[in-house]
Design a protein around this motif. Structure first.
Motif, short mmCIF file in Angstrom:
data_model
loop_
_atom_site.label_atom_id
_atom_site.label_comp_id
_atom_site.label_asym_id
_atom_site.label_seq_id
_atom_site.Cartn_x
_atom_site.Cartn_y
_atom_site.Cartn_z
N ARG A 1 0.82 -1.21 0.00
CA ARG A 1 0.00 0.00 0.00
C ARG A 1 0.87 1.27 0.00
O ARG A 1 1.61 1.53 0.93
CB ARG A 1 -0.93 0.00 1.21
N PHE A 2 0.72 2.07 -1.05
CA PHE A 2 1.41 3.35 -1.15
C PHE A 2 0.36 4.46 -1.05
O PHE A 2 -0.51 4.58 -1.91
CB PHE A 2 2.17 3.44 -2.48
N GLN A 3 0.43 5.27 0.01
CA GLN A 3 -0.56 6.31 0.25
C GLN A 3 0.10 7.69 0.21
O GLN A 3 1.21 7.88 0.70
CB GLN A 3 -1.24 6.11 1.61
N PHE A 4 -0.62 8.65 -0.41
CA PHE A 4 -0.13 10.01 -0.57
C PHE A 4 -1.24 10.99 -0.18
O PHE A 4 -2.37 10.85 -0.67
CB PHE A 4 0.29 10.29 -2.02
N ASP A 5 -0.94 11.94 0.68
CA ASP A 5 -1.92 12.98 0.96
C ASP A 5 -1.85 14.03 -0.16
O ASP A 5 -0.80 14.25 -0.76
CB ASP A 5 -1.71 13.61 2.33
N ASN B 1 2.89 14.07 1.08
CA ASN B 1 3.64 13.18 1.95
C ASN B 1 3.17 11.75 1.71
O ASN B 1 1.99 11.52 1.40
CB ASN B 1 3.44 13.56 3.41
N ASN B 2 4.04 10.79 1.85
CA ASN B 2 3.67 9.41 1.53
C ASN B 2 3.93 8.49 2.72
O ASN B 2 4.73 8.78 3.60
CB ASN B 2 4.43 8.93 0.30
N SER B 3 3.23 7.38 2.69
CA SER B 3 3.43 6.32 3.69
C SER B 3 3.29 4.98 2.98
O SER B 3 2.69 4.88 1.92
CB SER B 3 2.41 6.43 4.82
N PHE B 4 3.87 3.96 3.58
CA PHE B 4 3.85 2.62 2.99
C PHE B 4 3.26 1.63 3.99
O PHE B 4 3.57 1.68 5.19
CB PHE B 4 5.26 2.17 2.61
N GLY B 5 2.39 0.74 3.49
CA GLY B 5 1.83 -0.30 4.33
C GLY B 5 1.91 -1.64 3.62
O GLY B 5 1.90 -1.72 2.39
N LEU C 1 1.06 -6.07 8.40
CA LEU C 1 2.48 -6.31 8.66
C LEU C 1 3.22 -4.99 8.84
O LEU C 1 4.13 -4.89 9.65
CB LEU C 1 3.08 -7.13 7.52
N ILE C 2 2.81 -4.00 8.05
CA ILE C 2 3.28 -2.63 8.22
C ILE C 2 2.04 -1.74 8.12
O ILE C 2 1.33 -1.76 7.11
CB ILE C 2 4.31 -2.22 7.14
N ASP C 3 1.75 -0.97 9.16
CA ASP C 3 0.56 -0.14 9.18
C ASP C 3 0.65 0.99 8.16
O ASP C 3 1.66 1.68 8.07
CB ASP C 3 0.33 0.47 10.56
N ALA C 4 -0.46 1.16 7.41
CA ALA C 4 -0.58 2.32 6.53
C ALA C 4 -1.17 3.48 7.33
O ALA C 4 -1.54 3.34 8.50
CB ALA C 4 -1.46 1.99 5.33
N ALA C 5 -1.29 4.66 6.69
CA ALA C 5 -1.77 5.84 7.40
C ALA C 5 -3.25 5.74 7.73
O ALA C 5 -3.70 6.21 8.78
CB ALA C 5 -1.49 7.09 6.57
#
Length: 257
Positions: free
Chosen positions: A145-149, A154-158, A194-198
């Motif tokens: 999961r690739f999230q961008f505001d 800004n980005n986060s990975f899950g 496994l890795i929390d997304a935003a």
């Protein structure tokens, strides 16, 4: 004949929805400072095109919204499906498939920043047993999961792993002639973040429902479910979601040459 079938399906759906809402109502009183109960409406259209006996393309698109009008979630999920040939135990009635694709989300937040999500996925499906009146599907899925505001990008990975166990009870045969075309889907889905997304870190979901198969190409289902979610990486904030979901399915058969 089609009109009568459609009337039967939507009449049964209305009764099922009414009973489900009565059962769901007491859950509202169980809110705490860190746990909120929501009611959500999900609508989706699912399409599949058969390319050959082994390969198909398709996917789904839809919207998820919440009764308090805090957000809307739009999504599109194209995918490729490869049906694995039977190498062993050929006499057993089962189906295997490998799937891959990408999930695209636009999270519209009315009280905050919108979020765009790009999520490649890989999946394995095993339907066994696969019989006239009952099939049981095991579905394992891994998502990156690739999230961008949309404000500062800004980005986060899950990283999310899920397992879904679904049962489909089909009305077939002389005994069930009055209900021909009706089916009862029930699904239980477990998530491991496994890795929390935003945003939208689901934990568990159960969705019983009622469906109707109009013909070999079209069917529809109405489901009422419970979903446990952690909205954000903060494990202290959780939601109990009551979901009302309408699903439309269309399968385009491959043309034989």
């Amino acid at each position: 004949m089609c009109d009568r079938s459609a009337y039967t399906f939507f009449k049964c759906s209305g009764i099922f929805a009414f009973l489900a809402m009565l059962l769901a109502t007491p859950l509202v009183g169980q809110e705490t400072e860190t746990t909120v109960t929501t009611r959500q409406l999900w609508l989706d259209y699912n399409q599949k095109w058969g390319l050959s006996n082994r390969m198909a393309i398709g996917g789904s698109g839809g919207i998820k919204t919440i009764s308090t009008d805090q957000w809307n979630r739009f999504y599109l999920k194209p995918e490729f499906v490869y049906s694995v040939p039977k190498f062993m135990l050929k006499q057993l009635k089962y189906k295997e498939a490998l799937l891959g694709g990408v999930e695209l989300y636009y999270n519209q937040n009315h009280d905050g920043v919108d979020v765009v999500e790009f999520t490649p996925f890989q999946a394995y499906s095993l339907t066994w047993p696969n019989r006239k009146r009952l099939d049981i599907r095991h579905y394992v899925k891994l998502k990156e999961r690739f999230q961008f505001d949309t404000k500062d990008w800004n980005n986060s990975f899950g990283l999310k792993l899920s397992y879904e166990l679904s049962f489909t009870f089909k009305f077939q045969g002389r005994v069930w002639e009055f209900g021909k075309g009706l089916y009862l889907p029930v699904a239980l889905k477990f998530y491991w973040n496994l890795i929390d997304a935003a945003v939208f870190n689901n934990v568990f979901r159960i969705t019983p429902g009622i469906g109707y198969k109009f013909n070999e190409e079209w069917k529809a289902a109405f489901l009422v479910g419970y979903n446990r979610t952690r909205n954000g990486a903060d494990q202290q904030f959780k939601t109990n979601d009551i979901i009302f979901r309408l699903r439309i399915y269309h399968t385009a058969k491959s043309k034989k040459k």
